[in-house]
Motif scaffolding. Sequence first.
Motif, PDB file in Angstrom:
ATOM      1  N   VAL B  62       0.961  -1.089  -0.033  1.00  0.00           N
ATOM      2  CA  VAL B  62      -0.062   0.045  -0.008  1.00  0.00           C
ATOM      3  C   VAL B  62       0.834   1.203  -0.137  1.00  0.00           C
ATOM      4  O   VAL B  62       2.056   1.171   0.061  1.00  0.00           O
ATOM      5  CB  VAL B  62      -0.963   0.028   1.085  1.00  0.00           C
ATOM      6  CG1 VAL B  62      -1.817  -1.213   1.211  1.00  0.00           C
ATOM      7  CG2 VAL B  62      -0.136   0.182   2.659  1.00  0.00           C
ATOM      8  N   CYS B  63       0.450   2.321  -0.372  1.00  0.00           N
ATOM      9  CA  CYS B  63       1.153   3.742  -0.374  1.00  0.00           C
ATOM     10  C   CYS B  63       1.414   4.129   1.410  1.00  0.00           C
ATOM     11  O   CYS B  63       0.684   3.779   2.162  1.00  0.00           O
ATOM     12  CB  CYS B  63       0.260   4.936  -0.703  1.00  0.00           C
ATOM     13  SG  CYS B  63       0.873   6.279  -0.304  1.00  0.00           S
ATOM     14  N   PRO B  64       2.754   4.135   1.766  1.00  0.00           N
ATOM     15  CA  PRO B  64       3.143   4.271   2.881  1.00  0.00           C
ATOM     16  C   PRO B  64       2.470   5.495   3.501  1.00  0.00           C
ATOM     17  O   PRO B  64       2.623   5.608   4.762  1.00  0.00           O
ATOM     18  CB  PRO B  64       4.726   4.381   2.964  1.00  0.00           C
ATOM     19  CG  PRO B  64       4.925   4.577   1.400  1.00  0.00           C
ATOM     20  CD  PRO B  64       3.826   4.087   0.556  1.00  0.00           C
ATOM     21  N   GLU B  65       2.055   6.394   2.794  1.00  0.00           N
ATOM     22  CA  GLU B  65       1.541   7.667   3.071  1.00  0.00           C
ATOM     23  C   GLU B  65      -0.087   7.459   3.677  1.00  0.00           C
ATOM     24  O   GLU B  65      -0.281   7.577   4.930  1.00  0.00           O
ATOM     25  CB  GLU B  65       1.691   8.939   2.245  1.00  0.00           C
ATOM     26  CG  GLU B  65       1.327  10.158   3.019  1.00  0.00           C
ATOM     27  CD  GLU B  65       1.852  11.474   2.466  1.00  0.00           C
ATOM     28  OE1 GLU B  65       3.093  11.584   2.687  1.00  0.00           O
ATOM     29  OE2 GLU B  65       1.159  12.215   1.588  1.00  0.00           O
ATOM     30  N   ASP B  66      -0.939   7.193   2.556  1.00  0.00           N
ATOM     31  CA  ASP B  66      -2.196   7.182   3.002  1.00  0.00           C
ATOM     32  C   ASP B  66      -2.686   5.733   3.357  1.00  0.00           C
ATOM     33  O   ASP B  66      -4.042   5.232   3.539  1.00  0.00           O
ATOM     34  CB  ASP B  66      -3.086   7.720   2.060  1.00  0.00           C
ATOM     35  CG  ASP B  66      -3.203   7.380   0.641  1.00  0.00           C
ATOM     36  OD1 ASP B  66      -2.725   6.017   0.472  1.00  0.00           O
ATOM     37  OD2 ASP B  66      -3.627   7.904  -0.227  1.00  0.00           O
ATOM     38  N   LYS B  67      -1.768   4.652   3.108  1.00  0.00           N
ATOM     39  CA  LYS B  67      -1.998   3.292   3.521  1.00  0.00           C
ATOM     40  C   LYS B  67      -3.226   2.771   2.601  1.00  0.00           C
ATOM     41  O   LYS B  67      -3.718   1.551   2.736  1.00  0.00           O
ATOM     42  CB  LYS B  67      -2.356   2.958   4.828  1.00  0.00           C
ATOM     43  CG  LYS B  67      -1.481   3.701   6.056  1.00  0.00           C
ATOM     44  CD  LYS B  67      -0.230   3.245   5.996  1.00  0.00           C
ATOM     45  CE  LYS B  67       0.695   3.794   7.048  1.00  0.00           C
ATOM     46  NZ  LYS B  67       2.212   3.414   6.828  1.00  0.00           N
ATOM     47  N   GLY B  68      -3.536   3.163   1.563  1.00  0.00           N
ATOM     48  CA  GLY B  68      -4.512   2.891   0.357  1.00  0.00           C
ATOM     49  C   GLY B  68      -3.939   2.021  -0.604  1.00  0.00           C
ATOM     50  O   GLY B  68      -2.543   2.121  -0.881  1.00  0.00           O
ATOM     51  N   PRO B  69      -4.620   1.308  -1.558  1.00  0.00           N
ATOM     52  CA  PRO B  69      -4.293   0.399  -2.382  1.00  0.00           C
ATOM     53  C   PRO B  69      -3.288   1.049  -3.649  1.00  0.00           C
ATOM     54  O   PRO B  69      -3.565   2.088  -3.879  1.00  0.00           O
ATOM     55  CB  PRO B  69      -5.464  -0.357  -2.837  1.00  0.00           C
ATOM     56  CG  PRO B  69      -6.567   0.555  -2.560  1.00  0.00           C
ATOM     57  CD  PRO B  69      -6.070   1.343  -1.317  1.00  0.00           C
ATOM     58  N   LEU B  70      -2.405   0.367  -4.236  1.00  0.00           N
ATOM     59  CA  LEU B  70      -1.848   0.943  -5.365  1.00  0.00           C
ATOM     60  C   LEU B  70      -1.980   0.062  -6.824  1.00  0.00           C
ATOM     61  O   LEU B  70      -2.390  -1.069  -6.813  1.00  0.00           O
ATOM     62  CB  LEU B  70      -0.093   0.831  -5.167  1.00  0.00           C
ATOM     63  CG  LEU B  70       0.181   1.443  -3.780  1.00  0.00           C
ATOM     64  CD1 LEU B  70       1.534   0.882  -3.402  1.00  0.00           C
ATOM     65  CD2 LEU B  70       0.240   3.034  -4.092  1.00  0.00           C
TER      66      LEU B  70
END
Lengths: 259, 109
Positions: B62-70
């Motif tokens: 996931v994105c280390p900033e918003d923890k959402g999927p990539l």
Amino acid sequence: MDEDKQAIQRQFGATASAYVSSPGHATGPDLERIVALAGEMEQREQALDIATGGGHTARMIAPLFQRIVISDLTEPMLRAATGFLHQQGLSTPNPVQADAEQLPFATASFDLVTCRIAPHHFPNPARFVREVTRVLRPGGRFILADSTVPKSSEGAEWLNHLETCRDPTHHRTLSVAEWSNLVLDSRLLIRGHDLFPKRHNLAEWLARARTPAAQQSAVLAACTTASPEIRKAFRLEYDDEGIPVAFTDFKLLLWADKR
Amino acid sequence: MKNIGKIVALLAIPVGLLLGKTVLDKMAGEPSTQSGGVTVRPTSDPAPLGGTVSPELLEILVCPEDKGPLELVETGKYLLNPRNGYRYPIRDGIPIMLIEEGKSNRVAG
């Protein structure tokens, strides 16, 4: 990225292979204990080894799990570890370059998270523990191994001074109580902890970090001028001519489970 | 002073580093694609974009900033966060999941 972390990348980028071949990192009673603690877990699908360094912890726990992921802040370190793990027959170590305090993994992804001989470099260990807790699935386990400082502030200051002289990317070694509090603050259940004495041969210890000569002198001076209490607490050893040759500190192994 | 000289001489023998160098030389000698898709190469070479990342790993990144999927984009060279445009490069099979890397490879929109 802050300057601390760029300095860590420079330090470990330059010395990566020394950590693959370091006996103190490749073996040890703490590593054996980690394997035992991981092996007793019922669900063993996915494990993460944070700040994998030379890849030694990953190598030992990989056979126990269906999949392993290794992460490190430093790309050369990660490539050295990946090469080592391939040589050891692990075809897919799943390397990921990542910051231990900002993990790029979905919540509840791992049954086990390990981190060995690294957190003393982390600027914000509380944030690291919170991230570990997030990526663990409920019932998953966190196993932490790192050096510790004694309760006495004199001892804590002395060891942190020695470590910082040797490697300026050293952030801070915490006491057992400090680690316990961080883990409890993150609402993990502490299952137990062990302490292992670890003897450091000064010549090898300094060579591995490629400590510059001036800083080597500072380390030796700190050992030569150490108080009787420090000499006793760290089992300082000197040769016949009074030159410091070794000291002993304690590695903490702490394991905690997510509710 | 004699003692200082002695200890400096001792410290000048970086046994671990020499051993390590052998490992690195080996890597430099024969860059080979392993089954994990990661090519072992001398660290001085910039690693090319792309390479194999296992489906199991892609599933949990996931994105280390918003923890959402990539999303895997540009034939497997980058992992894109469609919410903020951050693109995380995959270099020679290793996803570089540092926020500043994602930011510096950001796409507009």
